[in-house]
Design a protein around this motif. Structure first.
Motif, short mmCIF file in Angstrom:
data_model
loop_
_atom_site.label_atom_id
_atom_site.label_comp_id
_atom_site.label_asym_id
_atom_site.label_seq_id
_atom_site.Cartn_x
_atom_site.Cartn_y
_atom_site.Cartn_z
N LYS A 199 45.76 42.35 55.90
CA LYS A 199 45.79 43.63 56.62
C LYS A 199 46.78 44.62 56.01
N LYS A 200 47.78 44.09 55.26
CA LYS A 200 48.83 44.97 54.72
C LYS A 200 48.90 44.80 53.20
N LEU A 201 47.75 44.98 52.57
CA LEU A 201 47.67 44.71 51.13
C LEU A 201 48.47 45.74 50.32
N GLY A 202 49.34 45.25 49.44
CA GLY A 202 50.15 46.16 48.63
C GLY A 202 49.94 45.99 47.14
N LEU A 203 49.39 44.81 46.72
CA LEU A 203 49.28 44.53 45.28
C LEU A 203 48.17 43.51 45.04
N ILE A 204 47.36 43.76 43.99
CA ILE A 204 46.39 42.75 43.52
C ILE A 204 46.72 42.48 42.05
N ILE A 205 46.95 41.21 41.74
CA ILE A 205 47.21 40.80 40.35
C ILE A 205 46.00 40.01 39.87
N ILE A 206 45.48 40.34 38.69
CA ILE A 206 44.39 39.55 38.09
C ILE A 206 44.93 38.95 36.80
N ASP A 207 45.23 37.65 36.84
CA ASP A 207 45.77 36.97 35.66
C ASP A 207 44.63 36.56 34.74
N GLU A 208 44.87 36.54 33.44
CA GLU A 208 43.82 36.25 32.44
C GLU A 208 42.62 37.15 32.72
N GLU A 209 42.87 38.45 32.80
CA GLU A 209 41.85 39.38 33.29
C GLU A 209 40.61 39.44 32.41
N HIS A 210 40.72 38.92 31.18
CA HIS A 210 39.59 38.96 30.24
C HIS A 210 38.55 37.89 30.57
N ASP A 211 38.86 36.98 31.48
CA ASP A 211 38.03 35.79 31.67
C ASP A 211 36.67 36.11 32.28
N GLY A 212 35.64 35.47 31.75
CA GLY A 212 34.27 35.69 32.23
C GLY A 212 34.05 35.25 33.67
N ALA A 213 34.93 34.37 34.18
CA ALA A 213 34.77 33.88 35.56
C ALA A 213 34.98 34.99 36.59
N TYR A 214 35.52 36.14 36.18
CA TYR A 214 35.72 37.24 37.13
C TYR A 214 34.44 38.03 37.39
N LYS A 215 33.36 37.67 36.70
CA LYS A 215 32.07 38.33 36.93
C LYS A 215 31.21 37.37 37.74
N SER A 216 30.71 37.82 38.87
CA SER A 216 29.88 36.96 39.71
C SER A 216 28.53 36.73 39.04
N ASP A 217 28.01 35.49 39.14
CA ASP A 217 26.69 35.26 38.55
C ASP A 217 25.59 35.20 39.59
N SER A 218 25.94 35.50 40.86
CA SER A 218 24.88 35.62 41.87
C SER A 218 24.99 37.00 42.51
N SER A 219 23.90 37.48 43.07
CA SER A 219 23.85 38.85 43.58
C SER A 219 24.73 39.01 44.82
N PRO A 220 25.55 40.07 44.95
CA PRO A 220 25.77 41.16 44.00
C PRO A 220 26.63 40.71 42.82
N LYS A 221 26.21 41.09 41.61
CA LYS A 221 26.88 40.61 40.39
C LYS A 221 28.08 41.49 40.07
N TYR A 222 29.06 41.42 40.97
CA TYR A 222 30.22 42.30 40.86
C TYR A 222 31.22 41.77 39.84
N HIS A 223 32.06 42.67 39.32
CA HIS A 223 33.18 42.26 38.49
C HIS A 223 34.45 42.43 39.33
N ALA A 224 35.29 41.39 39.35
CA ALA A 224 36.49 41.41 40.20
C ALA A 224 37.43 42.55 39.80
N ARG A 225 37.43 42.92 38.51
CA ARG A 225 38.36 43.97 38.06
C ARG A 225 38.03 45.31 38.73
N GLU A 226 36.77 45.73 38.62
CA GLU A 226 36.36 47.02 39.21
C GLU A 226 36.49 46.97 40.75
#
Length: 748
Positions: free
Chosen positions: A324-351
């Motif tokens: 409820k009080k989000l102040g920061l999101i860190i994405i470690d190893e941001e280049h990793d392909g696992a951050y892209k969902s392979d089922s619909s919706p095929k979102y990318h965690a970075r965006e």
């Protein structure tokens, strides 16, 4: 007055009730204010009881008789809850990546598992001490042994758990209740949340930051304290201490009473990462990943929503934690392909993280030793703020990298899995009692099975892919899980010449035992880590020095830190280099750098041997020089020339159907619709070679694919939005699955 507007509203926001959508009319006075995510009051049911609900969509289409549709009463006070935020994120996923709103909502809403919470009951003495001692003396005279035993222990300790009273004092529960009724003791009950990391301890000592780390953390702190919320790219060589910088940044955010989400790409990283965070923040952390039980996951979500957990660590889906009080999101190893969902919706965690942070007024930090080309491009354009760590923490040196040209090895008659150079260096390590990591780009025993007589490769009957041979004598499809027994008899020509080709982790393990008798090997791939906690057990055994070699697939190259590892062998660098994908060079460079980065992280210097058939390829030469810039300049020139992301954007339309002819017909129809919609356009979208997908059949579904390219992402999004309603309504597409994907991480 214009068209009437209707709002689709969910009354119960639990995961199980998401498909119960009700429609209400939007009063003219609330137009513009009623948008996805807003909480509203509506008349509900036969008695028109006032209930609260969440708007998930606004439309001009009435789903049933307009005269029977009730009207929204008003917008609820203080309507921007964390649920509102997550519904807005779901609307973003639907719009940006193409899926139904229901699919998007089920992605972002935490599953509320009906779990019985364990109650923790503590017993306290209600009487004054003198009174209690007098009572104890009276019970001793009357020989009330059980009561005496219980009260004496309670007087000693001051308090006691119910379990301790019943089990250790052998004091029955009905007796405890009697003493409570008589006012001698009081019972306090609280929910005992499951803690999967109860064995870890918080530590007060902290590693001091070096100059570069301090500069990065301080830049973030100054921006944060002055109210600037940016996206940062923390680019630091392997072993430069990015985690220490993250910990400092989280400290800044927690001091402002805010919460932080830390995303990591693999479950295998969880144990080591969690230990570092637990030592710093203690039980203020919560962990979310797919291998947790429903109860553990539900407990974690409740603690986050209640504000009892400030640091949320997990894989991609932890991005939707109910903070409820989000102040920061860190994405470690941001280049990793696992951050892209392979089922619909095929979102990318970075965006998606950047969008959620925008709603919550939070910052985003992307961290990597080998940033994705997209992120580095955005940092060079000024969209992201670049923070650099150029040196390893503790001034450890980067490892020396050597190349073994496998073409030369073959010419000299070496048919082994290992080059002469790697064998020599492995013998040195075994003699010195040091540890090694061997990395291979695949799992299983051998790549594929085929007949040496007629050349037929054994394929999965449900998918258009070769089966993988495993040492237990089974052939397995790693896409759908189909298994069958291996036989030397060819099903096509009948000759007994079927054999396994290629290289897998099991085969390398067998070769190690043959080449180095007595060597101790731990193998880590999808097959050895199926059990819960298997990752942790293998890594803990390796860190205790119970093996000389950790052999594995991609999961061993990321983030692990072992001071005694002084040699890393990369057995087949080319396996990811020549896949039919514009990202193959990037992927190879990243894997080589990440794998090389596991060596020499302690006092002892490290060495890396890269075995390759293409030592002159720029991805390999740049990895040898530890030079991201050298790689990036070549890669971005190629992407710019060919019009690939990030210099342009790709929209993929995947058409799947159990009937091949229906899939082909649907794909041709979509192609015609796109071509027609582009007539007269100044800069039309570019359609690339529509036809069969690379895996033309998967799980008994035939697959056709269309790639659409344009420099402007908004144009592709607009095209998708125009196509979606037509594809949903047209009878030709009945029984055909159609999925959209933006800037895919893997080509279809």
């Amino acid at each position: 007055m214009g068209e009437e507007l209707f709002a689709d509203i969910i009354i119960d926001i639990s995961h199980e009730a998401l498909d119960k959508v009700f429609q209400y009319r939007v009063p003219f006075s609330l137009r513009g204010a009623v948008t996805p995510g807003v909480r509203v009051c509506v008349p509900f049911g036969a008695g028109n009881r006032e209930r609260e609900g969440y708007v998930i969509a606004v439309t001009e289409q009435a789903k049933y008789d307009r005269d029977k549709i009730k009207e929204i009463l008003r917008i609820s006070e203080g309507s921007l809850t964390v649920e509102s935020q997550l519904i807005q994120v779901a609307a973003f996923l639907k719009k940006r990546y193409g899926s139904s709103m229901l699919q998007a909502l089920k992605t972002v809403m935490p599953v509320k598992t009906k779990v019985r919470h364990r109650q923790e009951v503590t017993l306290y003495l209600k009487l004054e001490r003198a009174e209690a001692e007098a009572l104890l003396a009276g019970w001793e005279r009357k020989h009330r042994t059980a009561r005496v035993r219980f009260l004496r222990r309670l007087l000693e300790k001051g308090r006691m758990s119910k379990e301790e009273a019943v089990k250790e004092c052998r004091f029955p529960l009905k007796e405890i209740k009697k003493l409570e009724a008589d006012g001698i003791i009081r019972m306090e009950t609280r929910v005992a949340y499951r803690n999967p990391f109860s064995h870890l301890e918080k530590k007060e000592d902290r590693l001091p930051l070096n100059e570069e780390q301090r500069a990065a953390a301080e830049r973030f702190r100054q921006d944060y304290m002055t109210g600037e919320r940016k996206t940062y790219l923390l680019f630091g060589v392997t072993g430069s201490g990015k985690t220490e910088v993250y910990l400092d940044m989280i400290g800044t955010v927690l001091a402002e009473q805010k919460q932080a989400i830390v995303l990591i790409p693999e479950i295998s990283l969880t144990y080591q990462t969690v230990r570092r965070f637990y030592e710093r923040f203690g039980d203020r952390i919560a962990v979310l990943h797919s291998r947790m039980s429903g109860g553990e996951r539900s407990d974690a979500c409740e603690r986050i929503a209640a504000g009892e957990a400030d640091v949320i660590i997990g894989a991609r889906s932890a991005l939707f934690a109910p903070a409820k009080k989000l102040g920061l999101i860190i994405i470690d190893e941001e280049h990793d392909g696992a951050y892209k969902s392979d089922s619909s919706p095929k979102y990318h965690a970075r965006e998606t993280a950047i969008y959620r942070a925008g709603l919550a007024g939070a910052s985003v930090v992307l961290g990597s030793a080998t940033p994705s080309v997209e992120s580095f491009y955005r940092a060079s354009q000024g969209e992201y703020t670049l923070l650099m760590l150029r040196r390893r923490a503790g001034n450890a040196a980067l490892p020396s990298v050597y190349v073994a040209d496998l073409r030369e090895e073959f010419r000299h008659g070496n048919r082994s899995v290992f080059s002469e150079m790697l064998k020599e260096k492995m013998r040195e390590r075994l003699a010195a009692g040091e540890q090694m990591m061997l990395f291979l780009n695949r799992r299983g025993f051998a790549g594929f099975v085929s007949c040496r007589s007629c050349g037929t490769a054994q394929k999965c009957p449900h998918c258009d892919v070769s089966m993988t041979y495993h040492r237990n004598g089974r052939l397995r499809c790693h896409y759908c899980g189909y298994e069958t027994a291996f036989t030397r008899q060819c099903p096509v020509c009948g000759q007994p010449h079927v054999a396994a080709f290629g290289l897998g982790t099991e085969k390398v393990e067998a070769a190690l035992y043959q080449e180095f008798p007595g060597i101790r090997v731990l193998r880590m791939d999808m097959d050895t880590t199926r059990r819960k906690n298997a990752h942790q057990e293998i890594l803990a055994a390796f860190s205790r020095g119970e093996a000389d070699v950790l052999l594995g697939t991609q999961m061993i190259v990321k983030g692990h830190d072992y001071a005694n590892v002084t040699l890393v062998g990369i057995l087949a660098a080319d396996m990811s280099l020549f896949s039919q994908d514009f990202r193959s060079g990037e992927r190879t460079f990243q894997l080589l750098c990440q794998a090389a980065g596991r060596a020499g992280r302690g006092e002892k210097p490290g060495e890396v041997v890269i075995q390759t058939y293409s030592p002159e390829h720029y991805a390999i030469t740049a990895a040898i020089h530890h030079s991201y810039r050298e790689f990036y300049e070549q890669e971005i020139a190629f992407r710019s020339l060919m019009g690939y992301p990030p210099c342009a954007h790709l929209l993929v339309i995947l058409v799947q159907c159990g009937e091949e002819s229906s899939a082909v017909l649907a794909a041709m129809r979509i192609q015609k619709m796109i071509e027609k919609s582009q007539e007269g356009e100044q800069e039309p979208v570019q359609l690339l070679n529509p036809g069969k997908a690379a895996i033309a059949k998967l799980k008994d579904m035939y697959r056709q694919v269309l790639y659409i390219k344009h420099r402007d992402a908004a144009r592709l999004e607009e095209l998708k939005n125009r196509l979606e309603p037509v594809l949903e309504a047209h009878s030709l597409f009945a029984g055909v699955q159609i999925q959209f994907d933006f800037d895919p991480m893997n080509l279809y």
